[in-house]
Motif scaffolding. Structure first.
Motif, mmCIF file in Angstrom:
data_model
loop_
_atom_site.group_PDB
_atom_site.id
_atom_site.type_symbol
_atom_site.label_atom_id
_atom_site.label_comp_id
_atom_site.label_asym_id
_atom_site.label_seq_id
_atom_site.Cartn_x
_atom_site.Cartn_y
_atom_site.Cartn_z
ATOM 1 N N ARG A 44 0.150 7.968 6.508
ATOM 2 C CA ARG A 44 1.482 8.141 6.713
ATOM 3 C C ARG A 44 3.000 8.339 5.819
ATOM 4 N N GLN A 45 2.405 7.681 4.829
ATOM 5 C CA GLN A 45 3.742 8.003 4.015
ATOM 6 C C GLN A 45 3.441 9.426 3.141
ATOM 7 N N ARG A 46 2.121 9.706 3.686
ATOM 8 C CA ARG A 46 2.094 11.011 2.042
ATOM 9 C C ARG A 46 2.314 11.887 3.362
ATOM 10 N N ILE A 47 2.232 12.043 4.517
ATOM 11 C CA ILE A 47 2.495 12.999 5.244
ATOM 12 C C ILE A 47 4.344 13.008 5.200
ATOM 13 N N GLY A 48 4.677 12.318 4.795
ATOM 14 C CA GLY A 48 6.546 12.925 4.131
ATOM 15 C C GLY A 48 7.268 12.449 5.692
ATOM 16 N N GLY A 49 8.780 12.958 5.567
ATOM 17 C CA GLY A 49 9.287 12.039 6.840
ATOM 18 C C GLY A 49 10.226 10.958 7.027
ATOM 19 N N ARG A 50 10.141 10.192 7.661
ATOM 20 C CA ARG A 50 11.189 9.368 7.341
ATOM 21 C C ARG A 50 9.877 7.365 7.847
ATOM 22 N N PRO A 51 8.762 7.668 7.671
ATOM 23 C CA PRO A 51 7.405 6.657 7.348
ATOM 24 C C PRO A 51 8.275 5.454 7.992
ATOM 25 N N ALA A 52 7.997 4.631 8.890
ATOM 26 C CA ALA A 52 8.020 3.444 9.402
ATOM 27 C C ALA A 52 7.946 2.144 8.068
ATOM 28 N N PHE A 53 7.078 2.257 6.852
ATOM 29 C CA PHE A 53 6.914 1.860 6.469
ATOM 30 C C PHE A 53 6.552 1.720 5.067
ATOM 31 N N VAL A 54 7.061 1.044 4.429
ATOM 32 C CA VAL A 54 6.750 2.152 2.644
ATOM 33 C C VAL A 54 6.216 1.590 1.656
ATOM 34 N N LEU A 55 4.776 1.359 1.260
ATOM 35 C CA LEU A 55 4.271 0.791 0.401
ATOM 36 C C LEU A 55 4.589 1.188 -1.394
ATOM 37 N N HIS A 56 4.828 -0.102 -1.929
ATOM 38 C CA HIS A 56 5.415 -0.176 -3.251
ATOM 39 C C HIS A 56 4.624 -0.825 -3.888
ATOM 40 N N ALA A 57 4.356 -0.708 -4.938
ATOM 41 C CA ALA A 57 3.228 -1.836 -6.126
ATOM 42 C C ALA A 57 4.357 -2.493 -6.695
ATOM 43 N N PRO A 58 3.546 -3.845 -6.707
ATOM 44 C CA PRO A 58 4.822 -5.466 -6.477
ATOM 45 C C PRO A 58 5.616 -5.476 -7.414
ATOM 46 N N ASN A 59 5.728 -4.679 -9.202
ATOM 47 C CA ASN A 59 6.458 -4.705 -10.257
ATOM 48 C C ASN A 59 8.231 -3.670 -9.564
ATOM 49 N N GLU A 60 8.155 -2.654 -8.694
ATOM 50 C CA GLU A 60 8.831 -2.035 -7.918
ATOM 51 C C GLU A 60 9.839 -2.110 -6.979
ATOM 52 N N TYR A 61 9.691 -3.421 -6.604
ATOM 53 C CA TYR A 61 10.432 -3.680 -5.193
ATOM 54 C C TYR A 61 10.515 -5.205 -5.461
ATOM 55 N N SER A 62 11.439 -5.754 -4.874
ATOM 56 C CA SER A 62 11.885 -6.967 -4.693
ATOM 57 C C SER A 62 11.427 -6.728 -3.050
ATOM 58 N N PRO A 63 10.580 -7.875 -2.423
ATOM 59 C CA PRO A 63 11.167 -8.066 -1.332
ATOM 60 C C PRO A 63 11.389 -8.698 -0.182
ATOM 61 N N ARG A 64 11.958 -8.101 0.871
ATOM 62 C CA ARG A 64 12.966 -8.604 1.280
ATOM 63 C C ARG A 64 11.807 -9.317 3.033
ATOM 64 N N PRO A 65 13.042 -9.972 4.019
ATOM 65 C CA PRO A 65 12.228 -10.752 5.149
ATOM 66 C C PRO A 65 11.666 -9.416 5.868
ATOM 67 N N GLY A 66 10.671 -9.513 6.699
ATOM 68 C CA GLY A 66 10.044 -7.983 7.999
ATOM 69 C C GLY A 66 9.012 -7.199 7.029
ATOM 70 N N ASP A 67 9.359 -7.845 5.093
ATOM 71 C CA ASP A 67 8.093 -6.905 4.836
ATOM 72 C C ASP A 67 6.471 -7.449 4.497
ATOM 73 N N LEU A 68 6.165 -6.893 3.737
ATOM 74 C CA LEU A 68 4.515 -7.467 3.665
ATOM 75 C C LEU A 68 4.526 -7.434 1.886
#
Length: 268
Positions: free
Chosen positions: A164-188
């Motif tokens: 769904r992320q690859r399709i583009g638009g505004r996906p509800a969830f976005v996948l990141h590598a662990p070194n690219e993003y700081s997790p926040r409440p509600g994330d996985l």
């Protein structure tokens, strides 16, 4: 939607000898832990004992994010099992919760599986249910199936989110590598049998790696005191909170025995 009000003044305390683990014969932290780590953990658990309900123990405040709150409530309901990672406290069990083989959790696992189409599976079927827990939390937090797939397998729902992320638009969830993003409440925060090699692979290879190598995801409920607090199912045979160390940017630090695979950002 039904959300029970959490018991906000329940405290998570360092457990006495009745909650022993293999790390210490008397149920307390091993003496070999660095003094600074002991101080840090004491600060995180400062809600124990007397004082007002606002004393700041790590289990005292319910999250404001709806997904994080649903996970936090399940953790509270089933005994607040807590596992501490980082340094030499790798996987130290601070508190044990209700076992998957005991009621009421055993039957509740049937509810978790029911959100994935398998209501007859419960805590006595010996089927790993951590993915079903994540899906149940999402479905009970007003996250639609269009936004988060009803799949009881981590690799299954992560691969669909990738598509769904690859399709583009505004996906509800976005996948990141662990070194690219700081997790926040509600994330996985997710581990796997390999690192984030999917991140720079071609789309077909990346999807296959996500589907086949994801092993576990926890739902972030808070980030403070140098730790991500994340609740997952089928952890120590219960619904457990794991405390994972983060660096100064809030990125996950390496944890012995675990391989960070990805962080899933919730944008809904």
């Amino acid at each position: 939607m039904n959300i029970d009000r959490p018991f906000v003044d329940v405290r998570a305390c360092w457990q006495p000898a009745g909650s022993r683990s293999s790390h210490g014969a008397d149920g307390r932290l091993p003496a070999i832990l660095p003094f600074v780590l002991v101080l840090l953990l004491a600060s995180l658990l400062s809600g124990c004992g007397g004082g007002s309900s606002g004393s700041g123990g790590y289990a005292d405040r319910p999250p404001s994010d709806r997904v994080a709150l649903t996970a936090w409530q399940e953790w509270t309901r089933f005994g607040r099992s807590t596992v501490v990672y980082g340094g030499q406290a790798g996987g130290y069990v601070n508190r044990r919760g209700v076992s998957e083989r005991s009621e009421p959790l055993s039957s509740k696992i049937g509810d978790y599986w029911g959100s994935c189409g398998h209501p007859s599976w419960n805590g006595r079927t010996s089927k790993p249910w951590s993915g079903a827990f994540v899906t149940w939390v999402m479905s009970h937090s007003d996250i639609s199936a269009k936004e988060f797939p009803r799949d009881g397998r981590h690799g299954g729902y992560l691969a669909t989110l990738y598509d769904r992320q690859r399709i583009g638009g505004r996906p509800a969830f976005v996948l990141h590598a662990p070194n690219e993003y700081s997790p926040r409440p509600g994330d996985l925060v997710c581990t796997g049998s390999a690192g984030p090699t999917w991140r720079h692979a071609d789309s077909r290879t990346a999807r296959r790696r996500i589907d086949h190598t994801a092993s576990h995801c926890d739902i972030v409920t808070d980030v403070r005191g140098g730790f991500v607090q994340a609740v997952g199912g089928n952890v120590k045979d219960s619904v457990s909170m794991s405390l994972y160390p983060v660096d100064s940017r809030g990125r996950l630090r390496p944890v012995p025995g675990k391989t960070w695979f990805m962080v899933v950002e919730k944008r809904v």
